[in-house]
Design a protein around this motif. Structure first.
Motif, PDB file in Angstrom:
ATOM      1  N   VAL A 164       0.340  -1.088   0.113  1.00  0.00           N
ATOM      2  CA  VAL A 164       0.459   0.074  -0.200  1.00  0.00           C
ATOM      3  C   VAL A 164       0.384   1.047   0.333  1.00  0.00           C
ATOM      4  N   VAL A 165       2.190   1.365   1.029  1.00  0.00           N
ATOM      5  CA  VAL A 165       2.562   2.214   0.733  1.00  0.00           C
ATOM      6  C   VAL A 165       4.209   2.918   0.259  1.00  0.00           C
ATOM      7  N   SER A 200       1.790  10.577  -7.786  1.00  0.00           N
ATOM      8  CA  SER A 200       1.477  11.869  -7.020  1.00  0.00           C
ATOM      9  C   SER A 200       2.722  12.976  -6.784  1.00  0.00           C
ATOM     10  N   LEU A 222       3.141   6.653  -6.196  1.00  0.00           N
ATOM     11  CA  LEU A 222       4.306   7.588  -5.085  1.00  0.00           C
ATOM     12  C   LEU A 222       5.077   9.024  -6.217  1.00  0.00           C
ATOM     13  N   GLN A 236       1.034  10.708   2.376  1.00  0.00           N
ATOM     14  CA  GLN A 236      -0.241  11.082   2.456  1.00  0.00           C
ATOM     15  C   GLN A 236      -0.232   9.514   2.617  1.00  0.00           C
ATOM     16  N   ARG A 237       0.673   8.238   2.285  1.00  0.00           N
ATOM     17  CA  ARG A 237       0.168   7.268   2.768  1.00  0.00           C
ATOM     18  C   ARG A 237       0.730   6.176   3.636  1.00  0.00           C
ATOM     19  N   GLU A 270      -0.954   4.794   6.972  1.00  0.00           N
ATOM     20  CA  GLU A 270      -1.006   2.927   7.386  1.00  0.00           C
ATOM     21  C   GLU A 270      -0.352   2.427   8.068  1.00  0.00           C
TER      22      GLU A 270
END
Length: 397
Positions: free
Chosen positions: A89-90, A99, A96, A352-353, A356
């Motif tokens: 996820v990260v 973004s 990445l 933003q990640r 998690e």
């Protein structure tokens, strides 16, 4: 690596400079995160190399190695202790990087705009206010005209208006440029906040406002896995992101390869000499500050009608100051500023990640771009030399 030789009794010995050790420590610290194993060991050596350099007088690069070492150990431990699901996820590089470009674009527009102003000798910390005004008046005009083109033009006009005010007080009235820039930031915050409540009230901006379109490229048709990766990163980017790439090249050519850029740099370095050879110092500075406002406002418009599709009070959230830090970090050059904007953009994408890993630390992770800004402004990585006449009002004789 910088190595020098010194003569000693019996021959010569080669001595490694402390700066080289510190830079090596920074590299080890970054490797500690990217290879994950063993993060603590590599990060520890990075911190040790930084402390060794600081103790020998190389403070800026040395402290940079210490900070990156601690950051590398922290991120490496998070990656080491996380599950495969969390890592997926990260640390998704295509997401990445995409973004990163989205977050870096408004900073790029504002930083390059600031370059024109400050290269001409006018400090522009009003980038924040110009971005904010562009964001609000861009979405307002887009809604009223039902066209994102008119919204973008209105945003640029709003930025040019604030820039004209800044130029008048800074150039003609010779007021303190820092104070004027601060006043413009507050003016933009108050004006946009008032009109936002007056026009949209408690409901906020409505849905369906025309937005700057994305440019879709069929990169997934490229054979092998590279095509899929490129498609994830570049396949559906906003038009403003592609325009920022064009702006990079154009601004570099204008500033460093044309007579116009030579005049701007001459006015910023030695206005008296420029005036002597017939260059209008006031005219060049006015034009440069107005261009600065137009570009910064375009970056703000990207936020409202390109990236988010809505407007909130103070939605720029300090991005104008981060853009100014990127400009300083990049030594007042377009590609240097763009590199710094990518750094801050990547930190925003990562922030933003990272929640998690810990939802309770989400607010702390959001501070990561601003921490990097403080490090850049403090000059840990290196000190940039500004234009010689920056911030100095010119009195024509």
């Amino acid at each position: 690596m910088s190595i020098r030789a010194e003569r000693v009794p019996g021959g010569w010995v080669r001595i490694v400079e402390p700066r080289s050790i510190a830079i090596g420590g920074m590299v080890l610290s970054l490797v500690g995160f990217f290879v994950v194993l063993p993060p603590v060991t590599l990060g520890f050596f990075g911190v040790a190399a930084g402390i060794w350099a600081v103790s020998r007088g190389v403070r800026r690069v040395g402290w940079g190695a210490v900070v990156l070492g601690i950051l590398g150990m922290t991120l490496g431990l998070l990656a080491l202790e996380s599950s495969v699901g969390k890592l997926d996820v990260v640390v998704v590089w295509s997401a990445l990087l995409a973004s990163m470009l989205r977050y870096a674009t408004p900073l790029t527009f504002a930083a390059i705009g600031g370059m024109f102003s400050e290269r001409s000798g006018v400090v522009n910390i009003a980038l924040e206010g110009m971005m904010l005004s562009g964001a609000f008046f861009g979405i307002l005009a887009a809604q009223k005209s039902d066209s994102w083109v008119f919204g973008l033009l209105a945003a640029m006009a709003a930025g040019a208006t604030l820039a004209l005010i800044h130029a008048f007080f800074s150039i003609n009235l010779r007021a303190d440029q820092i104070v004027i820039g601060t006043a413009i930031n507050f003016l933009a915050l108050g004006v946009t906040g008032y009109f936002f409540v007056d026009v949209y009230g408690d409901q906020g901006t409505p849905e369906g406002i025309p937005r700057i379109p994305d440019v879709n490229l069929p990169l997934d048709k490229i054979p092998t896995g590279l095509g899929e990766f490129l498609d994830d990163v570049f396949g559906s980017l906003n038009l403003m992101i592609w325009l920022s790439f064009v702006l990079l090249v154009v601004s570099y050519v204008v500033m460093f390869k044309t007579p116009i850029g030579l005049r701007i740099r001459a006015v910023g370095e030695h206005p008296r000499a420029a005036d002597t050879v017939g260059i209008s110092v006031y005219g060049v500075r006015y034009a440069s500050v107005i261009v600065s406002g137009i570009l910064a406002a375009a970056g703000g418009a990207y936020l409202s009608i390109g990236f988010l599709g809505s407007f909130n009070e103070n939605m720029t959230a300090g991005r104008g100051f981060i853009a100014l830090a990127a400009l300083i970090f990049g030594a007042w050059r377009p590609f240097g500023a763009f590199s710094a904007a990518l750094l801050f953009g990547f930190s925003s994408a990562l922030a933003q990640r990272l929640p998690e890993y810990s939802g309770s630390a989400a607010t702390l992770f959001q501070a990561l771009p601003y921490v990097l800004t403080l490090i850049a402004v403090a000059g840990v990585i290196g000190r940039s030399i500004p234009p010689a006449a920056i911030g100095r009002p010119y009195i024509k004789q």
